[in-house]
Design an enzyme around this catalytic site. Structure first.
Site, PDB file in Angstrom:
ATOM      1  N   ASP A  18       0.813  -1.211   0.000  1.00 29.93           N
ATOM      2  CA  ASP A  18       0.000   0.000   0.000  1.00 29.93           C
ATOM      3  C   ASP A  18       0.849   1.265   0.000  1.00 29.93           C
ATOM      4  O   ASP A  18       0.684   2.146  -0.851  1.00 29.93           O
ATOM      5  CB  ASP A  18      -0.928   0.007   1.226  1.00 29.93           C
ATOM      6  CG  ASP A  18      -1.964  -1.111   1.184  1.00 29.93           C
ATOM      7  OD1 ASP A  18      -2.307  -1.543   0.078  1.00 29.93           O
ATOM      8  OD2 ASP A  18      -2.411  -1.548   2.260  1.00 29.93           O
ATOM      9  N   ARG A  98      -0.371   1.246  16.192  1.00 26.47           N
ATOM     10  CA  ARG A  98      -0.714   2.389  15.345  1.00 26.47           C
ATOM     11  C   ARG A  98      -0.587   3.740  16.069  1.00 26.47           C
ATOM     12  O   ARG A  98      -0.063   4.700  15.494  1.00 26.47           O
ATOM     13  CB  ARG A  98      -2.133   2.220  14.779  1.00 26.47           C
ATOM     14  CG  ARG A  98      -2.265   1.037  13.834  1.00 26.47           C
ATOM     15  CD  ARG A  98      -1.277   1.141  12.696  1.00 26.47           C
ATOM     16  NE  ARG A  98      -1.387   0.052  11.739  1.00 26.47           N
ATOM     17  CZ  ARG A  98      -0.428  -0.813  11.478  1.00 26.47           C
ATOM     18  NH1 ARG A  98       0.733  -0.753  12.128  1.00 26.47           N
ATOM     19  NH2 ARG A  98      -0.584  -1.756  10.582  1.00 26.47           N
ATOM     20  N   ASP A 127      -7.454   0.544  10.936  1.00 28.70           N
ATOM     21  CA  ASP A 127      -6.243   1.346  11.086  1.00 28.70           C
ATOM     22  C   ASP A 127      -6.438   2.800  10.675  1.00 28.70           C
ATOM     23  O   ASP A 127      -5.795   3.697  11.228  1.00 28.70           O
ATOM     24  CB  ASP A 127      -5.094   0.732  10.275  1.00 28.70           C
ATOM     25  CG  ASP A 127      -4.446  -0.429  11.002  1.00 28.70           C
ATOM     26  OD1 ASP A 127      -4.688  -0.579  12.214  1.00 28.70           O
ATOM     27  OD2 ASP A 127      -3.697  -1.190  10.360  1.00 28.70           O
ATOM     28  N   SER A 179      -2.316  -9.893   3.288  1.00 28.54           N
ATOM     29  CA  SER A 179      -2.147  -8.616   3.976  1.00 28.54           C
ATOM     30  C   SER A 179      -1.606  -8.930   5.366  1.00 28.54           C
ATOM     31  O   SER A 179      -2.271  -9.602   6.160  1.00 28.54           O
ATOM     32  CB  SER A 179      -3.491  -7.882   4.080  1.00 28.54           C
ATOM     33  OG  SER A 179      -3.335  -6.687   4.814  1.00 28.54           O
TER      34      SER A 179
END
Length: 408
Positions: A18, A98, A127, A179
């Site tokens: 990404d 995160r 996220d 992923s």
């Protein structure tokens, strides 16, 4: 957002699919803006190799690789461990990674005079919320660019097409395009065959698991370990004093070797959908078990039950990206007070994915063998139980007599 004003963007950069394609995409769609990549090292290990070179090759003007490992353990992992927080059995490995990364991204964006912050989170995931709530907490007026909510790319296959067309180097293929998110606490797997809950994860397939092995491939003899805690914080492994970070790394190794910490769940995402994921959390799973065993002798009944009740709310806050909130801070303060006497040593037996209690000791133990014994003792007068039952059962008795009266 007025795109004409966006001249410099700081991108939360992992080097994965990404964020790799986002660098050229930002330059194409935001006035050939300067892109500064920021990667937070939270224990990804080999994933950080060549990251700076790759970012610059794909169009970034510079790349920060920030070592956040000690802070990650001490200020994020440990507070969550102390609360015993699990989200539907998930040990929150991505969730609490995160906020620390996003906070550092904001700090660098401010120092660089950036016009916006970008991230590679999808519009379907959790996220995006975790990143953006952190940005709001530390830079409430900072514009956020979320390409997945803007671009015409529809999926990971199209992302790979874009990467190939723009000469962006990738470490994955279309066949291995899970992923994944990795840090020192865990590794998550989503996508491909895992999108069907009817498919069994390929635990025995070479290359699928990265932090350990399938229980079927674990040793045929058990491994005994000891973990020591001071006030709820791990301070020693197998008798050797070390930092909490090093305890985790050692437990990851021994836990992975014994097939510990695999979790296959369909979880309820914050945005409302259900999603299937497979998690590897060897060291974390052992620590949760060890601390829980120690608490059985060091916490009183009501403290333990209240902690179990609050742990669900704490887990939801972490999962939902609400780390930087007064409530989360207050709940962490509660856990710190509760952990004052949670000091001692736990011995565990690891065997083919199982964690078996093999002994616990604490100078603050509330367990009294003289009281608990089934043999004769001079401490506990069993006759006292009659009066206790009379008073404890009084509301039930009153209710029953009223029921009898009304039935006549």
């Amino acid at each position: 957002m007025d795109k004409s004003k966006i001249k410099k963007v700081v991108l939360a950069y992992s080097g994965g699919l990404d964020t790799s394609v986002i660098i050229p995409w930002l330059k194409e769609n935001y006035n050939n803006c300067e892109v500064i990549a920021v990667s937070g090292n939270v224990g990804q290990a080999e994933e950080l190799e060549g990251l700076e070179e790759k970012a610059i090759r794909t169009g970034a003007s510079k790349c920060y690789v920030e070592d956040l490992t000690d802070v990650f353990v001490d200020e994020y992992i440990i507070p969550t461990l102390k609360m015993g927080a699990k989200y539907e059995e998930y040990l929150l490995g991505t969730s609490f990674a995160r906020p620390i990364i996003a906070k550092r991204v904001v700090e660098i964006a401010k120092a660089e005079g950036a016009d916006a912050i970008a991230h590679g989170c999808t519009g379907k995931g959790n996220d995006q919320v975790r990143f953006e709530l952190t940005i709001k907490a530390f830079a409430p007026d900072m514009p956020v660019i979320a390409p997945w909510r803007e671009w015409d790319i529809k999926g990971r296959d199209e992302e790979i097409d874009y990467a190939e067309a723009h000469n962006v180097p990738l470490k994955i293929t279309r066949e291995t395009n899970y992923s994944k998110d990795k840090n020192m606490w865990h590794l998550s797997h989503e996508g491909l065959d895992l999108e069907d809950p009817g498919n069994e994860p390929q635990y025995e397939k070479e290359g699928f698991l990265e932090m350990g092995v399938s229980p079927l491939q674990a040793p045929d003899v058990p491994t005994y370990i000891t973990v020591e805690f001071e006030k709820g914080v791990p301070v020693a492994f197998n008798g050797e004093k070390m930092s909490a970070k090093d305890v985790i790394l050692n437990l990851n190794k021994v836990g992975g070797e014994n097939g510990i910490g695999l979790l296959d769940i369909v979880e309820n995402r914050l945005v409302g959908m259900k999603c299937r994921g497979v998690y590897e959390t060897p060291g974390g799973t052992i620590l949760y078990k060890a601390l829980n065993v120690l608490e059985t002798i060091t916490l009183d009944k009501y403290a333990m039950h209240k902690k179990q009740e609050m742990s669900v709310s704490f887990a939801e806050l972490v999962y939902n990206g609400q780390w930087y909130t007064p409530l989360r801070e207050a709940m962490s303060a509660f856990a710190d007070v509760l952990m004052q006497n949670v000091t001692g040593k736990v011995r565990l037996k690891l065997y083919k994915g199982n964690i078996i209690n093999a002994g616990v000791w604490s100078p603050y133990s509330l367990y009294d063998p003289q009281i608990a014994t089934f043999d004769e003792d001079e401490v506990y007068n069993q006759a006292d139980a009659a009066g206790f039952i009379t008073l404890f059962g009084l509301p039930i008795k009153v209710q029953a007599k009223l029921k009898e009266k009304n039935q006549k």
